[in-house]
Design a protein around this motif. Structure first.
Motif, PDB file in Angstrom:
ATOM      1  N   GLN A 266      -5.310  13.939  -1.058  1.00  0.00           N
ATOM      2  CA  GLN A 266      -4.899  12.656  -0.494  1.00  0.00           C
ATOM      3  C   GLN A 266      -5.142  11.586  -1.541  1.00  0.00           C
ATOM      4  O   GLN A 266      -6.138  11.632  -2.255  1.00  0.00           O
ATOM      5  CB  GLN A 266      -5.706  12.317   0.767  1.00  0.00           C
ATOM      6  CG  GLN A 266      -5.316  10.991   1.375  1.00  0.00           C
ATOM      7  CD  GLN A 266      -6.113  10.648   2.626  1.00  0.00           C
ATOM      8  OE1 GLN A 266      -7.063  11.304   2.977  1.00  0.00           O
ATOM      9  NE2 GLN A 266      -5.715   9.601   3.279  1.00  0.00           N
ATOM     10  N   ASN A 267      -4.181  10.692  -1.652  1.00  0.00           N
ATOM     11  CA  ASN A 267      -4.469   9.538  -2.492  1.00  0.00           C
ATOM     12  C   ASN A 267      -3.839   8.282  -1.914  1.00  0.00           C
ATOM     13  O   ASN A 267      -2.905   8.346  -1.120  1.00  0.00           O
ATOM     14  CB  ASN A 267      -4.111   9.775  -3.964  1.00  0.00           C
ATOM     15  CG  ASN A 267      -2.652   9.864  -4.245  1.00  0.00           C
ATOM     16  OD1 ASN A 267      -1.985  10.797  -3.836  1.00  0.00           O
ATOM     17  ND2 ASN A 267      -2.133   8.902  -4.975  1.00  0.00           N
TER      18      ASN A 267
ATOM     19  N   ALA B 205       0.841  -1.195   0.000  1.00  0.00           N
ATOM     20  CA  ALA B 205       0.000   0.000   0.000  1.00  0.00           C
ATOM     21  C   ALA B 205       0.880   1.252   0.000  1.00  0.00           C
ATOM     22  O   ALA B 205       1.976   1.259   0.557  1.00  0.00           O
ATOM     23  CB  ALA B 205      -0.907   0.002   1.225  1.00  0.00           C
ATOM     24  N   ILE B 206       0.369   2.292  -0.627  1.00  0.00           N
ATOM     25  CA  ILE B 206       1.056   3.579  -0.672  1.00  0.00           C
ATOM     26  C   ILE B 206       0.031   4.648  -0.309  1.00  0.00           C
ATOM     27  O   ILE B 206      -1.062   4.699  -0.893  1.00  0.00           O
ATOM     28  CB  ILE B 206       1.648   3.848  -2.070  1.00  0.00           C
ATOM     29  CG1 ILE B 206       2.719   2.790  -2.383  1.00  0.00           C
ATOM     30  CG2 ILE B 206       2.225   5.262  -2.149  1.00  0.00           C
ATOM     31  CD1 ILE B 206       3.257   2.842  -3.806  1.00  0.00           C
ATOM     32  N   LEU B 207       0.394   5.493   0.650  1.00  0.00           N
ATOM     33  CA  LEU B 207      -0.472   6.590   1.078  1.00  0.00           C
ATOM     34  C   LEU B 207       0.247   7.899   0.803  1.00  0.00           C
ATOM     35  O   LEU B 207       1.415   8.070   1.187  1.00  0.00           O
ATOM     36  CB  LEU B 207      -0.786   6.481   2.577  1.00  0.00           C
ATOM     37  CG  LEU B 207      -1.549   7.656   3.187  1.00  0.00           C
ATOM     38  CD1 LEU B 207      -2.942   7.780   2.580  1.00  0.00           C
ATOM     39  CD2 LEU B 207      -1.631   7.503   4.697  1.00  0.00           C
ATOM     40  N   VAL B 208      -0.437   8.824   0.129  1.00  0.00           N
ATOM     41  CA  VAL B 208       0.126  10.134  -0.181  1.00  0.00           C
ATOM     42  C   VAL B 208      -0.704  11.173   0.555  1.00  0.00           C
ATOM     43  O   VAL B 208      -1.921  11.251   0.361  1.00  0.00           O
ATOM     44  CB  VAL B 208       0.099  10.409  -1.700  1.00  0.00           C
ATOM     45  CG1 VAL B 208       0.710  11.772  -2.007  1.00  0.00           C
ATOM     46  CG2 VAL B 208       0.821   9.304  -2.464  1.00  0.00           C
ATOM     47  N   GLU B 209      -0.015  11.973   1.405  1.00  0.00           N
ATOM     48  CA  GLU B 209      -0.672  13.005   2.195  1.00  0.00           C
ATOM     49  C   GLU B 209      -0.124  14.370   1.797  1.00  0.00           C
ATOM     50  O   GLU B 209       1.080  14.578   1.756  1.00  0.00           O
ATOM     51  CB  GLU B 209      -0.434  12.768   3.677  1.00  0.00           C
ATOM     52  CG  GLU B 209      -0.953  11.421   4.154  1.00  0.00           C
ATOM     53  CD  GLU B 209      -0.446  11.078   5.536  1.00  0.00           C
ATOM     54  OE1 GLU B 209      -1.200  11.288   6.497  1.00  0.00           O
ATOM     55  OE2 GLU B 209       0.720  10.643   5.634  1.00  0.00           O
ATOM     56  N   TYR B 210      -1.003  15.289   1.544  1.00  0.00           N
ATOM     57  CA  TYR B 210      -0.665  16.639   1.111  1.00  0.00           C
ATOM     58  C   TYR B 210      -0.055  17.448   2.247  1.00  0.00           C
ATOM     59  O   TYR B 210      -0.540  17.413   3.377  1.00  0.00           O
ATOM     60  CB  TYR B 210      -1.943  17.301   0.612  1.00  0.00           C
ATOM     61  CG  TYR B 210      -1.816  18.728   0.200  1.00  0.00           C
ATOM     62  CD1 TYR B 210      -1.153  19.064  -0.963  1.00  0.00           C
ATOM     63  CD2 TYR B 210      -2.380  19.738   0.965  1.00  0.00           C
ATOM     64  CE1 TYR B 210      -1.052  20.382  -1.369  1.00  0.00           C
ATOM     65  CE2 TYR B 210      -2.288  21.060   0.567  1.00  0.00           C
ATOM     66  CZ  TYR B 210      -1.619  21.377  -0.595  1.00  0.00           C
ATOM     67  OH  TYR B 210      -1.522  22.688  -0.983  1.00  0.00           O
ATOM     68  N   LEU B 211       1.020  18.186   1.942  1.00  0.00           N
ATOM     69  CA  LEU B 211       1.655  19.052   2.931  1.00  0.00           C
ATOM     70  C   LEU B 211       1.556  20.532   2.573  1.00  0.00           C
ATOM     71  O   LEU B 211       1.297  21.360   3.431  1.00  0.00           O
ATOM     72  CB  LEU B 211       3.130  18.670   3.124  1.00  0.00           C
ATOM     73  CG  LEU B 211       3.402  17.269   3.660  1.00  0.00           C
ATOM     74  CD1 LEU B 211       4.904  17.002   3.717  1.00  0.00           C
ATOM     75  CD2 LEU B 211       2.762  17.095   5.039  1.00  0.00           C
TER      76      LEU B 211
END
Length: 154
Positions: free
Chosen positions: A94-95, A80-86
């Motif tokens: 978010q994706n 799994a890969i989680l992308v969080e906006y900074l």
């Protein structure tokens, strides 16, 4: 809030190969729609197959160009890969990617994205183009996997 969520998409590559392909963010400018540049600021191993990186991604379309920063958690044990906006032009982004084995040489790829532009003007200028690009993401990654790993039968 605009969002795009694909149901499962079966691809003719292993879950591990697809995880590796998506985790190799430095190569995105070579094949990801709208991605003109990607720089990894730092990469931190968290142990047990988990790495966290902070990256700046520049997206360009005609005369428009925007850069945003995200924290990316690469979770190999869970594929799994989680992308969080900074930081950047969004008020929210978010994706998530999930890779599920589906036989010996195939997997189901699940991709979810949710975003909202900070500026209404930018949303009007780039919104439809972002929607179209996100819809092409799965195709771009599958085509890239075919190039990197070769075509295989499921």
């Amino acid at each position: 809030m605009p969002q795009f969520s694909s149901t499962k998409r079966r691809v003719r590559h292993t879950a591990s190969d697809m995880f590796d392909l998506v985790a190799d963010v430095e190569k995105y400018p070579q094949f990801v729609p709208l991605c003109s540049e990607l720089k990894v600021r730092n990469r931190t191993p968290k142990g047990e197959g988990i790495d966290v990186l902070v990256a700046d991604m520049s997206v360009s379309f005609k005369l428009l160009s925007e850069t945003f920063t995200s924290r990316v958690t690469l979770d190999r044990p869970r594929l799994a890969i989680l992308v969080e906006y900074l930081d950047g032009p969004f008020s929210r982004l978010q994706n998530r990617w999930n890779f599920r084995p589906a036989g010996e040489r195939a997997c189901d790829v699940e991709f979810f994205i949710e975003y909202e532009f900070r500026s209404r003007t930018l949303a009007l200028l780039m919104g439809a183009m972002f929607d179209a690009a996100f819809r092409r993401f799965a195709d771009a990654f599958e085509k890239r996997a075919d190039e990197v790993y070769g075509r295989s039968s499921a």
